[in-house]
Each structure stands twice: as C-alpha cells, then as structure tokens.
Design an enzyme around this catalytic site. Sequence first.
Site, PDB file in Angstrom:
ATOM      1  N   LEU A 140     -53.903   6.251   7.901  1.00 67.60           N
ATOM      2  CA  LEU A 140     -54.048   5.559   9.176  1.00 67.60           C
ATOM      3  C   LEU A 140     -53.848   4.063   8.938  1.00 67.60           C
ATOM      4  O   LEU A 140     -54.351   3.515   7.952  1.00 67.60           O
ATOM      5  CB  LEU A 140     -55.446   5.803   9.763  1.00 67.60           C
ATOM      6  CG  LEU A 140     -55.574   5.247  11.179  1.00 67.60           C
ATOM      7  CD1 LEU A 140     -54.807   6.105  12.177  1.00 67.60           C
ATOM      8  CD2 LEU A 140     -57.014   5.108  11.599  1.00 67.60           C
ATOM      9  N   LYS A 154     -53.728   8.471  15.265  1.00 66.46           N
ATOM     10  CA  LYS A 154     -55.195   8.621  15.256  1.00 66.46           C
ATOM     11  C   LYS A 154     -55.602   9.749  16.203  1.00 66.46           C
ATOM     12  O   LYS A 154     -56.030   9.510  17.336  1.00 66.46           O
ATOM     13  CB  LYS A 154     -55.844   7.291  15.644  1.00 66.46           C
ATOM     14  CG  LYS A 154     -57.314   7.192  15.259  1.00 66.46           C
ATOM     15  CD  LYS A 154     -57.798   5.761  15.328  1.00 66.46           C
ATOM     16  CE  LYS A 154     -59.294   5.620  15.231  1.00 66.46           C
ATOM     17  NZ  LYS A 154     -59.887   6.049  13.975  1.00 66.46           N
ATOM     18  N   GLU A 165     -56.824   7.675   1.305  1.00 68.60           N
ATOM     19  CA  GLU A 165     -57.805   6.820   1.997  1.00 68.60           C
ATOM     20  C   GLU A 165     -59.147   7.540   1.996  1.00 68.60           C
ATOM     21  O   GLU A 165     -59.276   8.617   1.405  1.00 68.60           O
ATOM     22  CB  GLU A 165     -57.335   6.529   3.425  1.00 68.60           C
ATOM     23  CG  GLU A 165     -57.052   7.780   4.239  1.00 68.60           C
ATOM     24  CD  GLU A 165     -56.375   7.528   5.582  1.00 68.60           C
ATOM     25  OE1 GLU A 165     -56.511   6.435   6.140  1.00 68.60           O
ATOM     26  OE2 GLU A 165     -55.717   8.469   6.067  1.00 68.60           O
TER      27      GLU A 165
HETATM   28  N1  PLP Z   1     -58.451   5.808   7.858  1.00 70.90           N
HETATM   29  C1  PLP Z   1     -58.955   6.808   8.604  1.00 70.90           C
HETATM   30  C2  PLP Z   1     -58.612   8.218   8.237  1.00 70.90           C
HETATM   31  C3  PLP Z   1     -59.805   6.537   9.682  1.00 70.90           C
HETATM   32  O1  PLP Z   1     -60.312   7.552  10.417  1.00 70.90           O
HETATM   33  C4  PLP Z   1     -60.128   5.191   9.989  1.00 70.90           C
HETATM   34  C5  PLP Z   1     -61.018   4.852  11.105  1.00 70.90           C
HETATM   35  O2  PLP Z   1     -61.547   5.695  11.773  1.00 70.90           O
HETATM   36  C6  PLP Z   1     -59.587   4.180   9.179  1.00 70.90           C
HETATM   37  C7  PLP Z   1     -58.736   4.517   8.133  1.00 70.90           C
HETATM   38  C8  PLP Z   1     -59.898   2.732   9.431  1.00 70.90           C
HETATM   39  O3  PLP Z   1     -59.244   2.269  10.593  1.00 70.90           O
HETATM   40  P1  PLP Z   1     -59.810   1.082  11.453  1.00 70.90           P
HETATM   41  O4  PLP Z   1     -59.962  -0.083  10.543  1.00 70.90           O
HETATM   42  O5  PLP Z   1     -58.776   0.843  12.489  1.00 70.90           O
HETATM   43  O6  PLP Z   1     -61.128   1.530  12.021  1.00 70.90           O
END
Ligand code: PLP
Length: 287
Positions: A207, A151, A183
């Site tokens: 992610l 991240k 995603e």
């Molecule tokens: N995918 C991406 C690219 C993201 O930036 C995020 C969250 O910022 C997510 C998925 C979702 O992750 P989370 O559920 O941990 O917020």
Amino acid sequence: MSRTVYVNGDYLPEEEAVVSVFDRGFLMADGVYEVTSVLGGKLIDFPGHSARLTRSLSELDMASPCSDEELLAIHRELVVRNGIEDGLIYMQVTRGNPGDRDFAFPDPKVTRPTLVLFTQSKPGLADSPAAKTGWKVISIEDIRWGRRDIKTTQLLYPSMGKMMAKKAGADDAWLIEDGMVTEGTSNNAYIVTGNRIVTRALSNDILHGITRAAVLRFAAEAQMQVEERSFTIEEAQAADEAFVTSASAFVMPVVEIDGTALGDGKPGPVATRLREIYLEESRKVAV
Ligand code: PLP
C-alpha cells in the site's frame, strides 16, 4: 453516548446506521476505505487520503460517491458532532446494493455506491505509551492478492496476521514474499542501518502509505538518507533500528523482530526523531 454515523447522506445514531445484506461490501468485500487521524480536532494528511481513495475507486472501476469537498465536509461534520479531539475517522465506499448477489458488477447508473463514515475517539492518540517502548514484530508469509496498492476492505489475512502476532506475544507481523519484507499487516515497514533509512519501493506489492510519503519527505528535508529497496528479515534483525508508519500509529518504533532485539532493544533515535517531526509538521497543516 451513541456516536453519530454517516450513511449515504444521513447523519444517524449508530444504532440506526445500517446497510443492506445485499451490499457488495458485505457479500464480496467489494469496497475501499481510508482511515484519517484526528489530532486536536483537525484532520491529519486529509488531501493524501482523499487522493488515494480516488485512485482506489478508479483502479476498481467504482463510481465516486461525491466530490472531495463533500468528503471533507462530512469528515469535519463528524468530528464536530462526535466531539472528537483525538481519534480516527473511518470511511468506506462500496459498489453498493444491487438488490441481489451476482459476481458481475452492477450498472453504476442504477446502483449507486454506498458511503459510510464513523469516528473512533482515542484521547491522547499521539502520546501512545507503545511509542516509548516500541513494538515487537514476527514475520509471516505474505499470501495476499497482487493489488495491495488498492486499499480494499479484504482484510482477512492482515487480520489473521495480527492474531498470529498476538498469539506469539508480539504487536504485529511483517509480511514476507520471495524472501523480502513487503510491509506490516496495516503499516509500512522500515529499517535504519548506519543513518540510512531503508523501505521497500512503491509497486503493486504494498500500500502506498500516506504517512510513508510524508515521513520520507520530512526525512529528506532533515538531510536523512533514504533508500527505497527491499530488505530481508535477517537484514532487519541486524539493523540499528526499525519502525513502521501508518495513519493511526504515525511513526512506531520496532524493537524486536522474530525474538531478536534490535540494538539495545529500545526505540532508536531516528524513529523517535521522525515521529516528533511527523507529528509536529502534520499538525501544522491539519485541516
Ligand atoms: N500498509 C497497509 C497494508 C495498510 O493497511 C496501511 C494502513 O492501513 C499502511 C500500509 C499505511 O498506510 P497509511 O500511512 O496511509 O495509513
């Protein structure tokens, strides 16, 4: 009233909260971050966010600024100092300020990581009107780097994707690589076909969403069928429903993809139910 922001050990008025122009977060996007939501003054899914931060740091060979216990204490202190009932806490760690610009990483014994946290107050975050109408998404090419499981603060392309969506009158963009949805710009993507929830399997391509992990666990507990595999935009357009998950949107129904309405064009029962379950269960274990 000015927010109180945390910078490297100090709680400061936001006007005084600054980092150096030589910070590698600023010069190289050499930083990682987490966003944790706050509901009723409590942190949602904090252990997951703190574990993912540790993993992101380790994958990039970056030093940890402090212990998980200290991070939790800082989060809590900011919630109290800023009187946050509902909202978000943004946390960023960078490789710090080596005092000059250089592609090579600085010696971690000399250059300490930079740690910044701030709050965003969002009253009624869980009652977002968008959850009742659902999001429209467009599809765009996924041209991000190959370690999307980390991240990092390199968010230019996701940010451009959001702008492309806005320009097209949509709420977000789903990213497509080799014909398959990876995603959303800042969320994980799902479709629902015949009571089966389909979402891409975990890999370096996406992610590993903290909300995704919780939602899939709740879905399994509710005897819903989950299939972790890739899907195309055409399959998504023909699905009964779709939704996305993230720490700030929770479970958000998707009602239109590239101009094609899903089902009756309203949030579907599976997404709506999962949103209720997620909010209810994650509030119970909020800290
Ligand atoms: N995918 C991406 C690219 C993201 O930036 C995020 C969250 O910022 C997510 C998925 C979702 O992750 P989370 O559920 O941990 O917020």
